[in-house]
Enzyme design. Structure first.
Site, PDB file in Angstrom:
ATOM      1  CB  SER A   7      -0.877   0.280   1.212  1.00  0.00           C
ATOM      2  OG  SER A   7      -1.262   1.255   1.310  1.00  0.00           O
ATOM      3  CG  HIS A  32      -3.865  -1.594  -1.194  1.00  0.00           C
ATOM      4  ND1 HIS A  32      -4.912  -2.544  -1.804  1.00  0.00           N
ATOM      5  CD2 HIS A  32      -4.151  -1.060  -0.160  1.00  0.00           C
ATOM      6  CE1 HIS A  32      -6.061  -2.194  -0.820  1.00  0.00           C
ATOM      7  NE2 HIS A  32      -5.674  -1.215   0.124  1.00  0.00           N
ATOM      8  CG  ASP A  34      -4.957   1.921   1.429  1.00  0.00           C
ATOM      9  OD1 ASP A  34      -5.919   1.294   1.281  1.00  0.00           O
ATOM     10  OD2 ASP A  34      -3.885   1.556   1.619  1.00  0.00           O
ATOM     11  CG  MET A  36      -8.018   6.570   3.493  1.00  0.00           C
ATOM     12  SD  MET A  36      -6.931   6.971   4.764  1.00  0.00           S
ATOM     13  CE  MET A  36      -6.349   5.058   4.790  1.00  0.00           C
ATOM     14  CG  HIS A  65      -9.215  -0.211  -0.009  1.00  0.00           C
ATOM     15  ND1 HIS A  65      -8.499  -0.372   1.158  1.00  0.00           N
ATOM     16  CD2 HIS A  65     -10.615  -0.222   0.534  1.00  0.00           C
ATOM     17  CE1 HIS A  65      -9.315  -0.398   2.230  1.00  0.00           C
ATOM     18  NE2 HIS A  65     -10.493  -0.647   1.853  1.00  0.00           N
ATOM     19  CG  MET A  67     -11.163   2.896   2.997  1.00  0.00           C
ATOM     20  SD  MET A  67      -9.234   2.744   3.907  1.00  0.00           S
ATOM     21  CE  MET A  67      -8.237   2.942   2.167  1.00  0.00           C
ATOM     22  CG  MET A 136     -11.332  -3.216   5.864  1.00  0.00           C
ATOM     23  SD  MET A 136      -9.626  -2.745   4.870  1.00  0.00           S
ATOM     24  CE  MET A 136      -8.800  -1.949   6.257  1.00  0.00           C
ATOM     25  CG  PHE A 142      -5.125   6.264  10.719  1.00  0.00           C
ATOM     26  CD1 PHE A 142      -4.576   7.644  10.526  1.00  0.00           C
ATOM     27  CD2 PHE A 142      -6.383   6.200  11.459  1.00  0.00           C
ATOM     28  CE1 PHE A 142      -5.624   8.678  10.970  1.00  0.00           C
ATOM     29  CE2 PHE A 142      -7.159   7.218  11.735  1.00  0.00           C
ATOM     30  CZ  PHE A 142      -6.689   8.285  11.775  1.00  0.00           C
ATOM     31  CG  ASP A 174      -6.244  -3.109   3.215  1.00  0.00           C
ATOM     32  OD1 ASP A 174      -4.903  -2.860   3.869  1.00  0.00           O
ATOM     33  OD2 ASP A 174      -6.699  -2.213   2.645  1.00  0.00           O
TER      34      ASP A 174
HETATM   35  C1  DX5 Z   1      -6.218   1.011   6.168  1.00  0.00           C
HETATM   36  C2  DX5 Z   1      -5.729   0.894   4.897  1.00  0.00           C
HETATM   37  C3  DX5 Z   1      -4.578  -0.239   4.370  1.00  0.00           C
HETATM   38  C4  DX5 Z   1      -3.286   0.193   5.268  1.00  0.00           C
HETATM   39  C5  DX5 Z   1      -2.404  -1.038   5.456  1.00  0.00           C
HETATM   40  O1  DX5 Z   1      -6.977   2.124   6.123  1.00  0.00           O
HETATM   41  O2  DX5 Z   1      -6.706   0.471   3.776  1.00  0.00           O
HETATM   42  O3  DX5 Z   1      -4.222  -0.808   3.242  1.00  0.00           O
HETATM   43  O4  DX5 Z   1      -2.628   1.520   4.424  1.00  0.00           O
HETATM   44  O5  DX5 Z   1      -1.360  -0.247   6.220  1.00  0.00           O
HETATM   45  P1  DX5 Z   1      -0.588  -1.479   7.142  1.00  0.00           P
HETATM   46  O6  DX5 Z   1      -0.081  -2.695   6.519  1.00  0.00           O
HETATM   47  O7  DX5 Z   1       0.541  -0.427   7.657  1.00  0.00           O
HETATM   48  O8  DX5 Z   1      -1.539  -1.743   8.268  1.00  0.00           O
HETATM   49 ZN    ZN Z   2      -6.405  -0.468   1.882  1.00  0.00          ZN
END
Ligand code: DX5
Ligand code: ZN
Length: 219
Positions: A7, A32, A34, A36, A65, A67, A136, A142, A174
């Site tokens: 990610s 990946h 992410d 947000m 992904h 969110m 998840m 985070f 994840d």
């Molecule tokens: C969390 C994200 C994850 C996160 C994973 O909201 O969707 O993808 O970045 O990071 P680590 O591997 O550090 O938990």
């Molecule tokens: Zn993610």
């Protein structure tokens, strides 16, 4: 074939292309991405333009992904020739079936994600339509959080649903993956492992990627 999806949330944003080159050299399978929005989750990361800045700089496909609330309004922005998956959260979709069909109509694989406390039962009437289920293993928002162990049992139950119903969707996990727990994660039935901080905060990103890949292939 098991896949590793580092990610870029935990990458150095000022050196994103270099960090991504390191995971590619190390043998990662996907990037990946992410996204947000500060509403669905209590953090803001980046949008489609950051992802698109990597187009052509790497051959790795994008695993998006989302969110975010109202994902339907933004799906098109994330479709590029390198986009392989777009995943939305069941908790963020009022009309989940419509959103999944929308993603598929854009020519990319459709994923649905469940927060740690969301029951697998929300998949009952959609699981035949999805290409991937993302479980998840931390509360989203985070990087760098601790893996929630109950998700392993949830993963085994989902893998059993897949077997019993003769389906072929992929299962992605994840959050909180480390070199120490990644083999247990994969053994539970996971096809795609996301790892953010454990890869990008390592002193040598390429080397750490190789270590993850060798653990995953040797389960
Ligand atoms: C969390 C994200 C994850 C996160 C994973 O909201 O969707 O993808 O970045 O990071 P680590 O591997 O550090 O938990
Ligand atoms: Zn993610």
């Amino acid at each position: 074939m098991k896949k590793l999806a580092p990610s870029i949330l935990s990458a150095d944003f000022a050196a994103l292309a270099e960090d991504v080159a390191a995971i590619e050299k190390g043998g990662a399978d996907l990037i990946h991405v992410d996204v947000m929005d500060g509403h669905f989750v209590p953090n803001i990361s980046f949008g489609a333009d950051v992802m698109k800045s990597l187009e052509g700089r790497t051959k790795l496909p994008f695993d998006v992904h989302l969110m975010i609330e109202n994902p339907d309004d933004y799906l098109e922005d994330f479709v590029t020739p390198q986009t392989e998956y777009i995943t939305v959260h069941a908790e963020a979709c009022t009309h989940l079936n419509r959103t999944i069909q929308h993603i598929k109509s854009l020519g990319v694989k459709a994923g649905v994600s469940l927060n740690p406390a969301t029951s697998l039962s929300v998949l009952d009437y959609i699981v035949e339509d999805v290409d991937m289920v993302l479980l998840m293993s931390v509360n989203p928002g985070f990087g760098g959080q601790k893996f929630i162990p109950s998700v392993l049992e949830k993963t085994r139950e989902l893998a059993e649903v897949r077997r019993a119903e003769g389906l072929d969707f992929e299962i992605e996990i994840d959050g909180g993956a480390t070199l120490d727990n990644v083999q247990e994660i994969v053994s539970a039935g996971v096809d795609i492992v996301v790892a953010g901080s454990a890869v990008f905060k390592a002193p040598d990103i390429e080397e750490r990627t190789k270590e993850f890949v060798s653990k995953i292939v040797n389960v």
